[in-house]
Design an enzyme around this catalytic site. Structure first.
Site, PDB file in Angstrom:
ATOM      1  N   ARG A  92      23.290  91.370 -24.100  1.00  0.00           N
ATOM      2  CA  ARG A  92      24.646  91.768 -24.466  1.00  0.00           C
ATOM      3  C   ARG A  92      24.661  92.714 -25.653  1.00  0.00           C
ATOM      4  O   ARG A  92      25.572  93.501 -25.820  1.00  0.00           O
ATOM      5  CB  ARG A  92      25.530  90.563 -24.730  1.00  0.00           C
ATOM      6  CG  ARG A  92      25.078  89.693 -25.881  1.00  0.00           C
ATOM      7  CD  ARG A  92      26.220  88.892 -26.382  1.00  0.00           C
ATOM      8  NE  ARG A  92      27.325  89.764 -26.700  1.00  0.00           N
ATOM      9  CZ  ARG A  92      27.411  90.485 -27.820  1.00  0.00           C
ATOM     10  NH1 ARG A  92      26.411  90.468 -28.673  1.00  0.00           N
ATOM     11  NH2 ARG A  92      28.476  91.240 -28.059  1.00  0.00           N
ATOM     12  N   CYS A 116      28.342  85.134 -23.893  1.00  0.00           N
ATOM     13  CA  CYS A 116      26.976  84.611 -23.823  1.00  0.00           C
ATOM     14  C   CYS A 116      27.077  83.130 -24.178  1.00  0.00           C
ATOM     15  O   CYS A 116      28.161  82.571 -24.288  1.00  0.00           O
ATOM     16  CB  CYS A 116      26.065  85.371 -24.791  1.00  0.00           C
ATOM     17  SG  CYS A 116      26.352  84.901 -26.505  1.00  0.00           S
ATOM     18  N   PRO A 122      33.549  89.563 -28.025  1.00  0.00           N
ATOM     19  CA  PRO A 122      34.431  90.734 -27.898  1.00  0.00           C
ATOM     20  C   PRO A 122      33.812  91.983 -28.520  1.00  0.00           C
ATOM     21  O   PRO A 122      32.914  91.889 -29.362  1.00  0.00           O
ATOM     22  CB  PRO A 122      35.678  90.301 -28.669  1.00  0.00           C
ATOM     23  CG  PRO A 122      35.244  89.223 -29.568  1.00  0.00           C
ATOM     24  CD  PRO A 122      34.113  88.525 -28.877  1.00  0.00           C
ATOM     25  N   ILE A 123      34.283  93.125 -28.084  1.00  0.00           N
ATOM     26  CA  ILE A 123      33.774  94.388 -28.636  1.00  0.00           C
ATOM     27  C   ILE A 123      34.926  95.279 -29.100  1.00  0.00           C
ATOM     28  O   ILE A 123      34.765  96.502 -29.253  1.00  0.00           O
ATOM     29  CB  ILE A 123      32.909  95.147 -27.608  1.00  0.00           C
ATOM     30  CG1 ILE A 123      33.708  95.416 -26.318  1.00  0.00           C
ATOM     31  CG2 ILE A 123      31.619  94.403 -27.303  1.00  0.00           C
ATOM     32  CD1 ILE A 123      33.044  96.417 -25.400  1.00  0.00           C
ATOM     33  N   ASP A 124      36.077  94.661 -29.348  1.00  0.00           N
ATOM     34  CA  ASP A 124      37.256  95.450 -29.761  1.00  0.00           C
ATOM     35  C   ASP A 124      36.994  96.253 -31.028  1.00  0.00           C
ATOM     36  O   ASP A 124      37.449  97.400 -31.160  1.00  0.00           O
ATOM     37  CB  ASP A 124      38.473  94.535 -29.935  1.00  0.00           C
ATOM     38  CG  ASP A 124      38.192  93.399 -30.919  1.00  0.00           C
ATOM     39  OD1 ASP A 124      37.178  92.690 -30.734  1.00  0.00           O
ATOM     40  OD2 ASP A 124      38.937  93.241 -31.896  1.00  0.00           O
ATOM     41  N   LEU A 125      36.222  95.694 -31.953  1.00  0.00           N
ATOM     42  CA  LEU A 125      35.959  96.409 -33.218  1.00  0.00           C
ATOM     43  C   LEU A 125      35.055  97.622 -32.971  1.00  0.00           C
ATOM     44  O   LEU A 125      35.210  98.667 -33.614  1.00  0.00           O
ATOM     45  CB  LEU A 125      35.318  95.464 -34.234  1.00  0.00           C
ATOM     46  CG  LEU A 125      36.141  94.217 -34.608  1.00  0.00           C
ATOM     47  CD1 LEU A 125      35.367  93.350 -35.580  1.00  0.00           C
ATOM     48  CD2 LEU A 125      37.488  94.607 -35.186  1.00  0.00           C
ATOM     49  N   ARG A 397      13.357  85.382 -26.309  1.00  0.00           N
ATOM     50  CA  ARG A 397      14.184  86.559 -26.643  1.00  0.00           C
ATOM     51  C   ARG A 397      14.005  86.956 -28.105  1.00  0.00           C
ATOM     52  O   ARG A 397      14.114  88.120 -28.468  1.00  0.00           O
ATOM     53  CB  ARG A 397      15.672  86.260 -26.406  1.00  0.00           C
ATOM     54  CG  ARG A 397      16.118  86.249 -24.961  1.00  0.00           C
ATOM     55  CD  ARG A 397      17.626  86.153 -24.875  1.00  0.00           C
ATOM     56  NE  ARG A 397      18.222  87.064 -25.829  1.00  0.00           N
ATOM     57  CZ  ARG A 397      19.239  86.719 -26.640  1.00  0.00           C
ATOM     58  NH1 ARG A 397      19.753  85.507 -26.591  1.00  0.00           N
ATOM     59  NH2 ARG A 397      19.733  87.583 -27.499  1.00  0.00           N
TER      60      ARG A 397
HETATM   61  C1  EPZ Z   1      24.723  90.031 -34.713  1.00  0.00           C
HETATM   62  O1  EPZ Z   1      25.519  89.846 -33.554  1.00  0.00           O
HETATM   63  C2  EPZ Z   1      23.397  89.369 -34.389  1.00  0.00           C
HETATM   64  N1  EPZ Z   1      22.792  90.007 -33.224  1.00  0.00           N
HETATM   65  C3  EPZ Z   1      23.620  87.884 -34.105  1.00  0.00           C
HETATM   66  O2  EPZ Z   1      22.337  87.287 -33.933  1.00  0.00           O
HETATM   67  C4  EPZ Z   1      24.268  87.244 -35.332  1.00  0.00           C
HETATM   68  O3  EPZ Z   1      24.558  85.890 -35.037  1.00  0.00           O
HETATM   69  C5  EPZ Z   1      25.574  87.983 -35.664  1.00  0.00           C
HETATM   70  O4  EPZ Z   1      25.295  89.385 -35.858  1.00  0.00           O
HETATM   71  C6  EPZ Z   1      26.225  87.460 -36.932  1.00  0.00           C
HETATM   72  O5  EPZ Z   1      25.341  87.584 -37.994  1.00  0.00           O
HETATM   73  C7  EPZ Z   1      22.144  91.184 -33.389  1.00  0.00           C
HETATM   74  O6  EPZ Z   1      22.096  91.739 -34.462  1.00  0.00           O
HETATM   75  C8  EPZ Z   1      21.505  91.755 -32.159  1.00  0.00           C
HETATM   76  P1  EPZ Z   1      29.172  90.223 -35.110  1.00  0.00           P
HETATM   77  P2  EPZ Z   1      26.920  90.650 -33.435  1.00  0.00           P
HETATM   78  O7  EPZ Z   1      29.731  91.415 -34.428  1.00  0.00           O
HETATM   79  O8  EPZ Z   1      26.780  92.010 -33.982  1.00  0.00           O
HETATM   80  C9  EPZ Z   1      33.419  88.783 -33.714  1.00  0.00           C
HETATM   81  C10 EPZ Z   1      20.685  86.051 -32.866  1.00  0.00           C
HETATM   82  O9  EPZ Z   1      20.580  84.835 -32.743  1.00  0.00           O
HETATM   83  N2  EPZ Z   1      33.611  90.149 -33.177  1.00  0.00           N
HETATM   84  O10 EPZ Z   1      28.904  90.285 -36.579  1.00  0.00           O
HETATM   85  O11 EPZ Z   1      27.414  90.503 -32.035  1.00  0.00           O
HETATM   86  C11 EPZ Z   1      32.417  87.990 -32.909  1.00  0.00           C
HETATM   87  O12 EPZ Z   1      33.028  87.379 -31.795  1.00  0.00           O
HETATM   88  C12 EPZ Z   1      22.010  86.727 -32.648  1.00  0.00           C
HETATM   89  O13 EPZ Z   1      19.764  86.807 -33.245  1.00  0.00           O
HETATM   90  C13 EPZ Z   1      34.872  90.521 -32.718  1.00  0.00           C
HETATM   91  O14 EPZ Z   1      35.822  89.741 -32.744  1.00  0.00           O
HETATM   92  O15 EPZ Z   1      27.830  89.777 -34.390  1.00  0.00           O
HETATM   93  C14 EPZ Z   1      31.923  86.970 -33.898  1.00  0.00           C
HETATM   94  O16 EPZ Z   1      32.837  85.897 -33.937  1.00  0.00           O
HETATM   95  C15 EPZ Z   1      23.047  85.760 -32.138  1.00  0.00           C
HETATM   96  N3  EPZ Z   1      35.038  91.775 -32.209  1.00  0.00           N
HETATM   97  C16 EPZ Z   1      31.990  87.707 -35.237  1.00  0.00           C
HETATM   98  O17 EPZ Z   1      32.812  88.859 -35.009  1.00  0.00           O
HETATM   99  C17 EPZ Z   1      34.008  92.677 -32.152  1.00  0.00           C
HETATM  100  O18 EPZ Z   1      34.226  93.818 -31.697  1.00  0.00           O
HETATM  101  C18 EPZ Z   1      30.642  88.168 -35.744  1.00  0.00           C
HETATM  102  O19 EPZ Z   1      30.105  88.984 -34.757  1.00  0.00           O
HETATM  103  C19 EPZ Z   1      32.734  92.271 -32.616  1.00  0.00           C
HETATM  104  C20 EPZ Z   1      32.563  91.006 -33.132  1.00  0.00           C
END
Ligand code: EPZ
Length: 418
Positions: A92, A116, A122-125, A397
């Site tokens: 993802r 997952c 989400p990817i709105d941001l 992974r």
């Molecule tokens: C990164 O994921 C890491 N993955 C994750 O590690 C880690 O848990 C996470 O950051 C938080 O530190 C990688 O770097 C590949 P986020 P990411 O965007 O970028 C919400 C592991 O185990 N959000 O900071 O997806 C989201 O739902 C993995 O190595 C939105 O709402 O994390 C979450 O609640 C798991 N909209 C929060 O933000 C968006 O557009 C933090 O997500 C994007 C995110």
């Protein structure tokens, strides 16, 4: 099916160098699309997520291969702008290719990464950041982005790691300067900034909440060494706290582990943070103590990725520990498996109350996400008897040969076919 067979009861002893960081090498591989020459990356971990990212680069027309811990990417042949649904589902975090594709090709076509094991992702941001830089984004049966980024002001409503990285990568290809506010401050973002600047970009502010990217600069090829994986280190420290013993880890920046080390210090371990290594020691005769409250938060807060391994260690302790998981909806999938090992844990939404028990016992358990898998291995080494751990596809992974790392530290563990 491969399973890990772990026998608890032995203290962990020794030292090892932690492998490169999955969450740094993945955005850096996507960033290779921005280079106009060959890129050589060192200290890259051998992981299935890395294989997936290399597959995407090849499908986009790059030459990309990994020889042990060195990856070479020649992006000069890159022509594609589409990431297939199969590739998005396989990993993802492939969404991280969105920004560099727009910067390089002026268009990008992907499908929704889908949720997952941790819940909706989400990817709105990401999309709002891309729009803020002047790209058109349509979400009609997938994500279709057109237009080279102009740059401008990107205000993130929350400090998302991936959205910050996507905005940085897109901004490198923009014609003007871009300011990203409320940026995530994770160390992997600093590594990405250092990588981009080593190729001739001009990015500054990573590690703070405001990142400024000067666009319009062509990036050369180059060489870069990826930072160590702080979450792998946190997992190994958790295994040591669970099993007892004394372990020293090199190759990781002690500052990235400060919150985890503080928790284990409060739990009664001897911890040491030096420039060259971190070390944790626990006498097996001295039980861990519960820690008042562990609340996950964006960096520099307690890392959500360390929540499961640390919980696994504290499951056998004197006293209670309250966990509050603020980052993801469903990050307690390891709890039922820990309960099968004798843990006493109650969850209510994003809160988990761990009532320490004297010792866990071995059981057949299954990993259902990456860090939950690392947690169950840590728990097994502190448990009485043997544990059979399945779901190794999740573990592979993000951990390169977890059983080899643990065996190096004296653990009784092997990977078997069942
Ligand atoms: C990164 O994921 C890491 N993955 C994750 O590690 C880690 O848990 C996470 O950051 C938080 O530190 C990688 O770097 C590949 P986020 P990411 O965007 O970028 C919400 C592991 O185990 N959000 O900071 O997806 C989201 O739902 C993995 O190595 C939105 O709402 O994390 C979450 O609640 C798991 N909209 C929060 O933000 C968006 O557009 C933090 O997500 C994007 C995110």
């Amino acid at each position: 099916m491969s399973v890990m067979y772990l026998r608890g009861g032995r203290p962990l002893e020794g030292e090892l160098t932690v492998h490169g960081a999955k969450n740094s090498v993945l955005p850096i591989l996507a960033a290779c699309l921005l280079a106009r020459g060959t890129v050589t990356l060192r200290n890259c971990p051998r992981l299935t997520d890395v294989d997936a990212a290399l597959g995407i680069l090849r499908r986009l027309g790059c030459r990309a291969q990994q020889e042990r811990h060195t990856i070479t990417v020649d992006p000069t042949g890159a022509l594609g702008s589409t990431i297939s649904e199969e590739q998005m589902r396989a990993m993802r975090s492939s969404i991280i290719f969105l920004g560099p594709l727009l910067a390089r090709m002026g268009e990008a076509h992907l499908t929704y990464p889908g949720g997952c094991e941790l819940g909706p992702r989400p990817i709105d941001l990401h999309l709002s950041a891309i729009r803020a830089m002047g790209c058109e984004v349509s979400e009609d049966r997938g994500i279709h982005c057109q237009g080279r980024p102009l740059g401008g002001e990107v205000q993130l409503s929350m400090p998302s790691v991936g959205a910050t990285e996507n905005a940085m990568l897109c901004a490198v290809g923009a014609s003007k300067i871009t300011t990203i506010t409320n940026a995530a401050r994770e160390p992997e973002i600093g590594d990405l900034q250092n990588f981009l600047n080593s190729l001739g970009a001009h990015v500054r502010g990573a590690g703070s909440s405001t990142i400024i990217v000067e666009g319009g600069r062509e990036l050369s090829g180059g060489e870069f060494s990826v930072m160590g994986d702080r979450i792998v280190a946190a997992t190994l420290l958790s295994a040591t706290a669970a099993a007892g013993g004394r372990v020293r880890l090199r190759g990781v920046d002690w500052r990235h582990l400060a919150t985890v080390m503080s928790v284990f210090h409060q739990a009664g371990c001897r911890v040491e943070s030096k420039l060259e290594h971190v070390e944790l020691e626990r006498d097996r005769e001295t039980p861990l103590k519960g820690v008042p409250t562990i609340r996950t938060a964006p960096y520099p807060g307690f890392p959500t990725d360390a929540q499961a391994p640390v919980m696994a260690a504290l499951a056998a302790s004197q006293g209670c520990t309250l966990f509050v998981e603020t980052m993801f909806d469903s990050r307690y999938r390891h709890v039922p498996e820990l309960i099968r090992m004798g843990a006493d844990i109650t969850t209510e939404g994003r809160v988990a109350l761990v009532r320490g028990v004297e010792r866990l016992h071995g059981a057949r358990v299954e990993a259902s996400d990456l860090r939950g898998g690392g947690a169950l291995a840590a728990a097994a080494l502190g448990a009485e008897g043997a544990t059979v751990l399945s779901g190794l596809n999740h573990i592979d992974r993000g951990y390169e040969g977890l059983e080899d790392m643990l065996r190096t530290l004296g653990a009784d563990v092997e990977r078997r076919e069942e």
